[in-house]
Write a protein that holds these residues in place. Structure first.
Motif, PDB file in Angstrom:
ATOM      1  N   ASP A   1       6.811   2.366 -13.806  1.00  0.00           N
ATOM      2  CA  ASP A   1       7.812   2.489 -12.754  1.00  0.00           C
ATOM      3  C   ASP A   1       7.472   1.592 -11.584  1.00  0.00           C
ATOM      4  O   ASP A   1       8.312   0.876 -11.036  1.00  0.00           O
ATOM      5  CB  ASP A   1       7.852   3.940 -12.227  1.00  0.00           C
ATOM      6  CG  ASP A   1       8.960   4.729 -12.929  1.00  0.00           C
ATOM      7  OD1 ASP A   1       9.896   4.071 -13.446  1.00  0.00           O
ATOM      8  OD2 ASP A   1       8.853   5.967 -12.958  1.00  0.00           O
ATOM      9  N   PHE A   2       6.239   1.678 -11.248  1.00  0.00           N
ATOM     10  CA  PHE A   2       5.727   0.940 -10.112  1.00  0.00           C
ATOM     11  C   PHE A   2       5.906  -0.560 -10.319  1.00  0.00           C
ATOM     12  O   PHE A   2       6.335  -1.307  -9.429  1.00  0.00           O
ATOM     13  CB  PHE A   2       4.256   1.332  -9.936  1.00  0.00           C
ATOM     14  CG  PHE A   2       3.585   0.673  -8.798  1.00  0.00           C
ATOM     15  CD1 PHE A   2       4.228   0.534  -7.566  1.00  0.00           C
ATOM     16  CD2 PHE A   2       2.298   0.182  -8.923  1.00  0.00           C
ATOM     17  CE1 PHE A   2       3.585  -0.069  -6.517  1.00  0.00           C
ATOM     18  CE2 PHE A   2       1.657  -0.414  -7.875  1.00  0.00           C
ATOM     19  CZ  PHE A   2       2.301  -0.552  -6.665  1.00  0.00           C
ATOM     20  N   MET A   3       5.599  -1.020 -11.526  1.00  0.00           N
ATOM     21  CA  MET A   3       5.716  -2.453 -11.816  1.00  0.00           C
ATOM     22  C   MET A   3       7.182  -2.874 -11.807  1.00  0.00           C
ATOM     23  O   MET A   3       7.553  -3.925 -11.287  1.00  0.00           O
ATOM     24  CB  MET A   3       5.059  -2.778 -13.158  1.00  0.00           C
ATOM     25  CG  MET A   3       3.546  -2.551 -13.132  1.00  0.00           C
ATOM     26  SD  MET A   3       2.626  -3.585 -14.279  1.00  0.00           S
ATOM     27  CE  MET A   3       3.219  -2.973 -15.792  1.00  0.00           C
ATOM     28  N   ARG A   4       7.966  -2.027 -12.390  1.00  0.00           N
ATOM     29  CA  ARG A   4       9.408  -2.311 -12.445  1.00  0.00           C
ATOM     30  C   ARG A   4       9.969  -2.440 -11.022  1.00  0.00           C
ATOM     31  O   ARG A   4      10.728  -3.358 -10.710  1.00  0.00           O
ATOM     32  CB  ARG A   4      10.072  -1.136 -13.182  1.00  0.00           C
ATOM     33  CG  ARG A   4      11.575  -1.163 -13.185  1.00  0.00           C
ATOM     34  CD  ARG A   4      12.055  -2.053 -14.298  1.00  0.00           C
ATOM     35  NE  ARG A   4      13.442  -2.420 -14.107  1.00  0.00           N
ATOM     36  CZ  ARG A   4      14.274  -2.688 -15.114  1.00  0.00           C
ATOM     37  NH1 ARG A   4      13.822  -2.658 -16.354  1.00  0.00           N
ATOM     38  NH2 ARG A   4      15.514  -3.008 -14.888  1.00  0.00           N
ATOM     39  N   GLN A   5       9.514  -1.502 -10.168  1.00  0.00           N
ATOM     40  CA  GLN A   5       9.923  -1.512  -8.776  1.00  0.00           C
ATOM     41  C   GLN A   5       9.540  -2.812  -8.098  1.00  0.00           C
ATOM     42  O   GLN A   5      10.311  -3.378  -7.326  1.00  0.00           O
ATOM     43  CB  GLN A   5       9.190  -0.373  -8.074  1.00  0.00           C
ATOM     44  CG  GLN A   5      10.048   0.489  -7.191  1.00  0.00           C
ATOM     45  CD  GLN A   5       9.197   1.626  -6.651  1.00  0.00           C
ATOM     46  OE1 GLN A   5       8.567   2.344  -7.437  1.00  0.00           O
ATOM     47  NE2 GLN A   5       9.162   1.773  -5.361  1.00  0.00           N
ATOM     48  N   ALA A   6       8.322  -3.267  -8.412  1.00  0.00           N
ATOM     49  CA  ALA A   6       7.842  -4.508  -7.803  1.00  0.00           C
ATOM     50  C   ALA A   6       8.742  -5.669  -8.183  1.00  0.00           C
ATOM     51  O   ALA A   6       8.983  -6.581  -7.398  1.00  0.00           O
ATOM     52  CB  ALA A   6       6.400  -4.783  -8.243  1.00  0.00           C
ATOM     53  N   VAL A   7       9.245  -5.626  -9.390  1.00  0.00           N
ATOM     54  CA  VAL A   7      10.134  -6.696  -9.850  1.00  0.00           C
ATOM     55  C   VAL A   7      11.491  -6.589  -9.168  1.00  0.00           C
ATOM     56  O   VAL A   7      11.987  -7.571  -8.603  1.00  0.00           O
ATOM     57  CB  VAL A   7      10.284  -6.670 -11.390  1.00  0.00           C
ATOM     58  CG1 VAL A   7      11.310  -7.705 -11.851  1.00  0.00           C
ATOM     59  CG2 VAL A   7       8.935  -6.907 -12.052  1.00  0.00           C
ATOM     60  N   THR A   8      12.058  -5.405  -9.218  1.00  0.00           N
ATOM     61  CA  THR A   8      13.412  -5.263  -8.670  1.00  0.00           C
ATOM     62  C   THR A   8      13.425  -5.310  -7.154  1.00  0.00           C
ATOM     63  O   THR A   8      14.249  -5.993  -6.554  1.00  0.00           O
ATOM     64  CB  THR A   8      14.064  -3.940  -9.148  1.00  0.00           C
ATOM     65  OG1 THR A   8      13.158  -2.869  -8.883  1.00  0.00           O
ATOM     66  CG2 THR A   8      14.386  -4.003 -10.620  1.00  0.00           C
ATOM     67  N   ASP A   9      12.452  -4.617  -6.496  1.00  0.00           N
ATOM     68  CA  ASP A   9      12.482  -4.546  -5.039  1.00  0.00           C
ATOM     69  C   ASP A   9      11.831  -5.748  -4.375  1.00  0.00           C
ATOM     70  O   ASP A   9      12.279  -6.221  -3.336  1.00  0.00           O
ATOM     71  CB  ASP A   9      11.783  -3.274  -4.528  1.00  0.00           C
ATOM     72  CG  ASP A   9      12.458  -2.011  -5.052  1.00  0.00           C
ATOM     73  OD1 ASP A   9      13.505  -2.160  -5.722  1.00  0.00           O
ATOM     74  OD2 ASP A   9      11.926  -0.914  -4.818  1.00  0.00           O
TER      75      ASP A   9
ATOM     76  N   VAL B   1       0.826  -1.200   0.000  1.00  0.00           N
ATOM     77  CA  VAL B   1       0.000   0.000   0.000  1.00  0.00           C
ATOM     78  C   VAL B   1       0.871   1.265   0.000  1.00  0.00           C
ATOM     79  O   VAL B   1       0.598   2.227  -0.719  1.00  0.00           O
ATOM     80  CB  VAL B   1      -0.968  -0.010   1.212  1.00  0.00           C
ATOM     81  CG1 VAL B   1      -1.555   1.370   1.448  1.00  0.00           C
ATOM     82  CG2 VAL B   1      -2.065  -1.027   0.973  1.00  0.00           C
ATOM     83  N   SER B   2       1.937   1.205   0.771  1.00  0.00           N
ATOM     84  CA  SER B   2       2.786   2.394   0.807  1.00  0.00           C
ATOM     85  C   SER B   2       3.511   2.570  -0.529  1.00  0.00           C
ATOM     86  O   SER B   2       3.720   3.684  -0.993  1.00  0.00           O
ATOM     87  CB  SER B   2       3.789   2.296   1.963  1.00  0.00           C
ATOM     88  OG  SER B   2       4.695   1.252   1.701  1.00  0.00           O
ATOM     89  N   THR B   3       3.857   1.453  -1.154  1.00  0.00           N
ATOM     90  CA  THR B   3       4.486   1.541  -2.466  1.00  0.00           C
ATOM     91  C   THR B   3       3.524   2.140  -3.488  1.00  0.00           C
ATOM     92  O   THR B   3       3.877   2.957  -4.309  1.00  0.00           O
ATOM     93  CB  THR B   3       4.936   0.141  -2.954  1.00  0.00           C
ATOM     94  OG1 THR B   3       5.509  -0.560  -1.852  1.00  0.00           O
ATOM     95  CG2 THR B   3       5.939   0.257  -4.072  1.00  0.00           C
TER      96      THR B   3
ATOM     97  N   ARG C   1      -3.122   1.758 -10.434  1.00  0.00           N
ATOM     98  CA  ARG C   1      -2.210   1.474  -9.328  1.00  0.00           C
ATOM     99  C   ARG C   1      -2.873   0.533  -8.316  1.00  0.00           C
ATOM    100  O   ARG C   1      -2.245  -0.380  -7.793  1.00  0.00           O
ATOM    101  CB  ARG C   1      -1.777   2.769  -8.644  1.00  0.00           C
ATOM    102  CG  ARG C   1      -0.551   3.351  -9.344  1.00  0.00           C
ATOM    103  CD  ARG C   1       0.125   4.365  -8.479  1.00  0.00           C
ATOM    104  NE  ARG C   1      -0.389   5.697  -8.757  1.00  0.00           N
ATOM    105  CZ  ARG C   1      -0.174   6.748  -7.952  1.00  0.00           C
ATOM    106  NH1 ARG C   1       0.482   6.587  -6.823  1.00  0.00           N
ATOM    107  NH2 ARG C   1      -0.646   7.918  -8.289  1.00  0.00           N
ATOM    108  N   VAL C   2      -4.147   0.786  -8.087  1.00  0.00           N
ATOM    109  CA  VAL C   2      -4.880  -0.111  -7.182  1.00  0.00           C
ATOM    110  C   VAL C   2      -4.888  -1.520  -7.775  1.00  0.00           C
ATOM    111  O   VAL C   2      -4.683  -2.514  -7.064  1.00  0.00           O
ATOM    112  CB  VAL C   2      -6.320   0.389  -6.949  1.00  0.00           C
ATOM    113  CG1 VAL C   2      -7.123  -0.651  -6.166  1.00  0.00           C
ATOM    114  CG2 VAL C   2      -6.302   1.711  -6.217  1.00  0.00           C
ATOM    115  N   ALA C   3      -5.076  -1.586  -9.099  1.00  0.00           N
ATOM    116  CA  ALA C   3      -5.113  -2.899  -9.748  1.00  0.00           C
ATOM    117  C   ALA C   3      -3.776  -3.613  -9.585  1.00  0.00           C
ATOM    118  O   ALA C   3      -3.724  -4.816  -9.298  1.00  0.00           O
ATOM    119  CB  ALA C   3      -5.465  -2.749 -11.226  1.00  0.00           C
ATOM    120  N   VAL C   4      -2.694  -2.876  -9.750  1.00  0.00           N
ATOM    121  CA  VAL C   4      -1.382  -3.489  -9.582  1.00  0.00           C
ATOM    122  C   VAL C   4      -1.186  -3.915  -8.128  1.00  0.00           C
ATOM    123  O   VAL C   4      -0.686  -5.008  -7.839  1.00  0.00           O
ATOM    124  CB  VAL C   4      -0.253  -2.525 -10.028  1.00  0.00           C
ATOM    125  CG1 VAL C   4       1.108  -3.146  -9.747  1.00  0.00           C
ATOM    126  CG2 VAL C   4      -0.388  -2.201 -11.505  1.00  0.00           C
ATOM    127  N   ALA C   5      -1.627  -3.047  -7.210  1.00  0.00           N
ATOM    128  CA  ALA C   5      -1.526  -3.386  -5.796  1.00  0.00           C
ATOM    129  C   ALA C   5      -2.298  -4.657  -5.486  1.00  0.00           C
ATOM    130  O   ALA C   5      -1.841  -5.517  -4.730  1.00  0.00           O
ATOM    131  CB  ALA C   5      -2.034  -2.234  -4.933  1.00  0.00           C
TER     132      ALA C   5
END
Ligand SMILES: Nc1ncnc2c1ncn2[C@@H]1O[C@H](COP(=O)(O)OP(=O)(O)O)[C@@H](O)[C@H]1O
Ligand SMILES: [Mg+2]
Lengths: 907, 258
Positions: B200-208, B144-146, B167-171
């Motif tokens: 960006d958000f998706m990429r972050q989810a992959v890397t982080d 959620v914070s991401t 973004r909610v959907a990705v979350a």
């Protein structure tokens, strides 16, 4: 998941709210009527128990005569009272008399309305304190020539001890002095029915037969069990009598009320069921639309992992919530409805015992369950469809309507259509109750078929109907038509509610029209006279009326007709004791039970051209006091023909044997007043209870023989022109007042007068009819109890016996204006003759017997005029079986009036 | 084309020897028949490595969506097989397939990702609610914070912008910690800025977070966020590219046109 359901529900609350209304209505109707029924039944049960307080046993005749108004019993000899007093365990014995009367106040106005609301009863003041539940609050017990009045009637009519009051009985009006005012325990009178209590001897003489009682009440010695007492008595009872416990008697007395209330509530419950049924279609439609709208959302749910079951559950859960909420609201509304209906019944004159509403859980379980189940079931198909949505649809196109072509739909439709056809076909020729069930089920199946098969025919139909629309409105009409055709399944279910509504209204309208048409044609066929005069009161017309009309210059011939009821042995004493009952009687009757028959008395020498009985065998010329002509229907039931013997039981005279001398093709009467009769039953019973005289058990119609209510005969109180106006304006829980008409049938006993005027009809088929016995041994001069009145009821003989009486009952007969059509001079004269002094407005004439035109007929119009009368043409009874419920050949439910035969059916 | 051992041992999943979160073997999808027959997938064999961001590229009508639907268990193949981890989903019954989607796969669609009657927060936990599981609090907070929705979490989708909705959907896709997330043109309906945020958000989810994501797109800019790009044409895989950039992808796509 539950959140999802609740949220979904909240998001289309408005749409679902409208949907739920049908369920709310249906459930509230069902709950309301059940609660009302329970309440009223409990109230009557309690009230009758009160009425019969102290009565441990009742002794009465074992001969029960079914009549359209319920059963009555042959009277019982007064000597039985003495006999019972000597029995062991008997503490007190009292004979009871009860019969409808009409009270006339000091101003000459009728008190109460005998044909509207509770009847007025004449009762005997029992000299046995233990068995007299009336308490004097003023004055003294009645002696011959005086009477005790119930407090409410006294208060309402402003009558006090010492006042003079008139009592109309079958033979005329008699003046009494009020000796006392009484209450029934705490209550002023019983459910609004006025009561006049005469000394026992006088009550017997005027209201029953000297030396007879309607029934006998017995109080047991201290502590004796009722059943024990009855068992003890039964051994020593005279032939033809029976003993039952006080409790059984109370229970029996409450029976007709229960029956009536059951009918009433069934009637309203039917509306509830229809509402639920229609509601089912509406719910189906709503959910179908909701599901179609939410296809993508549902597909999304499936994609992210909702199982089919979960999707199904979320839709059904929504339906269940709607059902629960709607049913709960319906249940609450139902209780309110019950309270409202009670007020309504009160307002209609069916005053009910005051009592808190009986809220039994059983009253709620079925309707609420049904409401929920129907809602859920209706949503089942849309929910199934929802659960079948493919997850990929979340990504793509909206759902396409495929149900139009779906096989299950066609199969369901075809099965329903065939089922409907079969049920109606079978029902068509089934016996009435089954027929009703089958045709009702067929109706439901038809609706299902019409809706399910809608897609098959709606497309072309919409195209056809839409053609003119397109032509007129162009593109708008085109769009409308195309929309209706595009999704025929949706169109079909949308129109279902309307289809059902219109279908039901049409069915009811057609049924009503055919019923009245068949009554009309039956009546019209039989009544070939120009006019028919019926009384405005159930007390009937004086035979004198027929004579007086007959004497008019413009009248060619007029004859009186009389009715009563008799019991016929069942199975019959067939010809030569043949026990076979060809067409079988009523299978519900046991051996030795009596079947009800209507007995019509005529003057055979005057009946030509007036009433056509269509004699098929024998001759009406052979009618005497000991002979009878029977209808084909009755003859086949009894298995009798000309020359055979039939035995009839009458209330006044018990069993009488007759020789059959003729057969008639058909009943001259058909009935359509069953409901009114029922209403009347309730009133009478209630009145009985109030008076603490549960007269003859409930089945015994203690209201005395001759008159039987003619609900509807507007009566003294209410002339036809005022009928509408005098509907229940009166405050709640007040006794009936003049001016409150009761609907229903005319004459119990005495006569309708069929009139023929010359120069209207040249020839008449020689009609038979039953022939009156000319000699008329029991007639006029009579007063003798001698040879039994042969089925004739008692009005006439009363007249004879009490010569001093003034006008006979029915003096208020009048010709109803407007019914007699055409400019015939006869009308005016007839009108005046029958109702002298009547103003054109149709108001009641207070100058009874006044001669406004010099033609007044003595006794016809007033209870204060008219002298002793001889019943020259007393008619002998002739048996014929009329359909249950039939009362009068005139088929009139209006106050006394004359109608032309041809317009008869229109009233 | 990935040529990894088709039966990787689950225990052997390491950064060095990439395992496959999902793969298709000779996938065939045919719509219609006879003259109207369309081979949307014509023998596709491919794998999606765990912990990587894969883009599926190709011109319109090339079968990208079809491939995604079939691999994700939303649609069934005409022939061939699809594995999620070790599970051959073509043999699963409807019920088990639903459960697999719920527990092991996350989705982000181009539009209409959220249940309109539920709040953003409720939409995020929907798959877990359907499973009757309690969400992992710490993980949820993390996600959620991401996502960075802050106080908008209790709003309905209709009260959120398109970018916020995605973004909610990705979350939601992340919240249930699925083995693999499939996204079908997640930025297709967004302006470039909102689109960039989501990517960006998706990429972050992959890397982080080490999430595996497969994204269908026809936008070279979007493909540049991925670790790898597969190129589809006429229902076949025609090429693949590691660490794609927008220019290289655009160049590659131009070749199809020729
Ligand atoms: N439900 C369907 N019925 C028939 N053909 C379809 C269906 N879905 C997709 N196709 C066809 O399959 C091919 C691939 O479609 P799709 O996977 O949606 O392409 P993309 O997502 O790459 O644009 C297209 O030619 C399309 O027309
Ligand atoms: Mg696509």
């Amino acid at each position: 998941m539950f959140t999802l359901t609740v949220r979904g529900l909240r998001s289309h609350l408005l749409r679902l709210g409208a949907t739920a209304l049908a369920v709310v209505l249906g459930v509230s109707f069902m709950v309301g009527t059940t609660v009302l029924g329970d309440t009223v039944k409990a109230g009557f049960d309690e009230a009758f128990a009160d009425v019969n307080l102290g009565v441990d046993a009742v002794v009465r005749s074992d001969r029960e005569i079914p009549t359209p108004f319920g059963a009555e019993r042959v009277r019982i000899d007064a000597t039985v009272v003495q006999q019972l007093s000597g029995e062991p365990n008997v503490a007190a014995v009292a004979g009871q008399v009860r019969r409808p009367i009409r009270l006339i106040d000091t101003a000459g106005e009728p008190i109460g309305n005998p044909n509207a609301g509770p009847p007025t009863f004449g009762l005997n003041w029992s000299e046995v304190p233990d068995l007299n539940n009336w308490d004097l609050v003023a004055g003294a017990a009645p002696t011959p020539g005086t009477l005790v009045l119930d407090r409410r009637t006294a208060t309402d009519a402003n009558i006090s001890v010492g006042d003079s009051i008139g009592v109309d009985i079958a033979s005329g009006t008699r003046q009494f002095t009020v000796s006392g005012i009484a209450t029934f325990g705490e209550i002023d009178n019983f459910a609004g029915a006025p009561a006049a209590l005469l000394s026992t001897a006088e009550a017997q003489e005027l209201l029953a037969e000297p030396g007879t009682f309607d029934w006998i009440t017995v109080a047991g010695a201290n502590g004796i069990d009722q059943a024990e007492l009855v068992a003890g008595l039964s051994g020593s009872l005279p032939d033809g009598t029976e003993a039952i416990t006080g409790e059984a008697f109370s229970d029996e007395s409450a029976g007709p009320f229960r029956d009536f209330i059951n009918q009433f509530t069934t009637f309203i419950t039917a509306f509830g069921v229809i509402a639920l049924f229609v509601g089912g279609f509406i719910i189906f439609n709503t959910f179908a639309v909701l599901v179609a709208q939410r296809m993508r959302e549902l597909a999304l749910l499936r994609a992210v992992g909702a199982s089919r079951g979960q999707v199904l559950g979320s839709v059904l859960g929504e339906a269940a919530l709607v059902g629960v909420v709607a049913s709960a609201i319906g249940a609450v509304a139902g209780v309110a409805l019950a309270a409202g209906l009670r007020q309504l019944l009160d307002a209609l004159g069916l005053e009910l015992p005051p009592r808190p509403l009986a809220l039994e859980s059983a009253a709620f379980i079925l309707p609420v369950t049904l409401g929920i189940v129907i809602t859920v079931l209706s949503a089942l198909l849309p929910a199934l469809r929802a659960s079948r949505v493919a997850p990929v649809e979340a990504m793509g196109a909206a759902a396409i309507d495929t149900s139009a072509r779906s096989t299950p739909r066609l199969v369901v439709g075809a099965i329903a259509a065939v089922g409907a056809g079969v049920m109606v076909a079978i029902g068509w020729s089934a016996e009435p109750t089954r027929a009703l069930q089958l045709i009702g089920a067929g109706l439901v199946a038809t609706f299902v078929a019409v809706t399910a098969l809608g897609p098959l025919y709606l497309r072309p139909l919409a195209g056809f109907i839409g053609a003119p629309l397109r032509a007129i409105t162009g593109i708008t009409g085109q769009l409308a038509t195309e929309n209706a055709r595009r999704n025929p399944a949706r169109t079909s279910s949308t129109t279902a509610a309307l289809t059902i509504g219109i279908g039901l209204v049409t069915v009811i309208a057609i049924a009503a029209a055919s019923a009245s048409a068949s009554v009309a044609s039956a009546t019209q066929r039989s009544f070939t006279s120009d006019l028919i005069v019926t009384p405005d009161s159930f007390l009937g017309l004086s035979p004198q009326v027929a004579e007086d009309i007959d004497a008019l210059d413009e009248v060619d011939v007029a004859t009186g007709l009389r009715f009563t009821f008799a019991g016929v042995d069942q199975p019959s004493i067939g010809p030569q004791g043949d026990p076979a009952v060809p067409d079988g009687g009523d299978p519900t009757l046991g051996l030795g039970d009596l079947r009800g028959a209507t007995v019509l008395g005529i003057q055979p020498d005057r009946i030509d051209g007036l009433v056509d009985f269509e004699v098929t065998s024998g001759s009406l010329d052979d009618l005497t006091g000991a002979t009878v002509a029977v209808s084909a229907d009755e003859a086949s039931k009894l298995g009798v023909g000309v020359g055979d013997q039939v035995t009839l039981s009458f209330q006044a005279t018990g069993e009488q044997s007759f020789t059959v001398v003729g057969g008639l093709r058909r009943e001259p009467v058909a009935s359509r007043w069953r409901l009114h009769h029922l209403a009347r039953d309730v009133r009478c019973q209630r009145a009985a209870r109030q008076q603490g005289r549960p007269a003859g058990a409930d089945r015994v119609r203690p209201r005395g023989g001759p008159h039987r209510g003619s609900p509807g005969s507007g009566t003294s109180g209410c002339r036809l022109p005022h009928r509408r106006g005098c509907r229940p304006r009166r405050p709640h829980r007040q006794p009936c007042r003049p001016g409150r008409p009761e609907r229903g049938v005319a004459v119990r006993l005495a006569c309708a007068v069929a009139v023929h005027r010359p120069h209207r009809r040249g020839e008449h088929a020689v009609a038979g009819g039953v022939r009156a016995n000319q000699g008329d041994r029991s007639a006029a001069g009579g007063g003798h109890q001698g040879p039994p009145d042969r089925g004739d009821d008692r009005a006439g003989s009363h007249g004879d016996r009490h010569r001093g009486h003034r006008a006979g009952p029915g003096h208020r007969a009048r010709v109803r204006r407007g019914v007699v059509r055409g400019a015939d001079t006869g009308r005016t004269h007839l009108q005046r003759a029958v109702h002298p002094g009547r103003q054109p407005g149709g108001h009641r004439d207070h100058g009874h017997g006044g001669r406004s035109d010099g033609r007044a007929v003595p006794g016809v119009a007033g209870q204060s005029s008219g002298g002793p009368r001889r019943h020259r043409h007393r008619m002998t009874a002739v048996a014929h079986q009329a359909p249950a419920g039939s009362q009068t050949p005139t088929g009139s439910s209006a106050p006394a009036r004359a109608t032309t035969s041809h317009h008869h059916q229109e009233q | 084309m990935t040529t990894t051992d088709p039966a990787p041992d689950a225990g052997a999943a390491t950064q060095n020897t990439p395992t496959l979160a999902a793969r298709a073997e000779n996938a065939l999808k045919v719509y219609g028949s006879g003259d109207t027959e369309v081979r949307a997938l014509d023998g596709v064999t491919c794998g999606f490595e765990t912990g990587r961001f894969t883009a599926i590229m190709g011109p319109s009508g090339s079968g990208k969506s079809t491939l995604m639907h079939c691999v994700a268990g939303l649609d069934t193949l005409t022939g061939g097989a699809v594995f999620i981890g070790d599970t051959d989903i073509t043999t699963l019954r409807e019920r088990d397939l639903t459960q697999l989607r719920r527990d092991r796969i996350g989705f982000v669609f181009q539009a209409f990702n959220l249940v309109p009657t539920l709040t953003a927060a409720e939409n995020i936990t929907l798959p877990m609610d359907l499973a009757g599981r309690k969400p992992d609090k710490e993980w949820m907070d993390n996600v959620v914070s991401t996502v960075g929705l802050g106080n908008r979490l209790n709003h309905r989708p209709s009260e959120l912008s398109g970018g916020q909705q995605q973004r909610v959907a990705v979350a939601r896709a992340l919240a249930a910690r699925p083995d693999i997330i499939f996204a079908d043109e997640p930025t297709g309906n967004l302006d470039s800025r909102a689109g960039a945020e989501i990517l960006d958000f998706m990429r972050q989810a992959v890397t982080d977070l080490g999430q595996t994501i497969v994204m269908v797109t026809h936008d070279p800019m979007a493909a540049a966020y991925a670790n790898r790009a597969l190129f589809l044409a006429d229902g076949r895989i025609v090429d693949e590219m590691d660490d794609p950039t927008a220019e290289r992808v655009l160049d590659r796509l131009k070749q199809f046109g020729e």
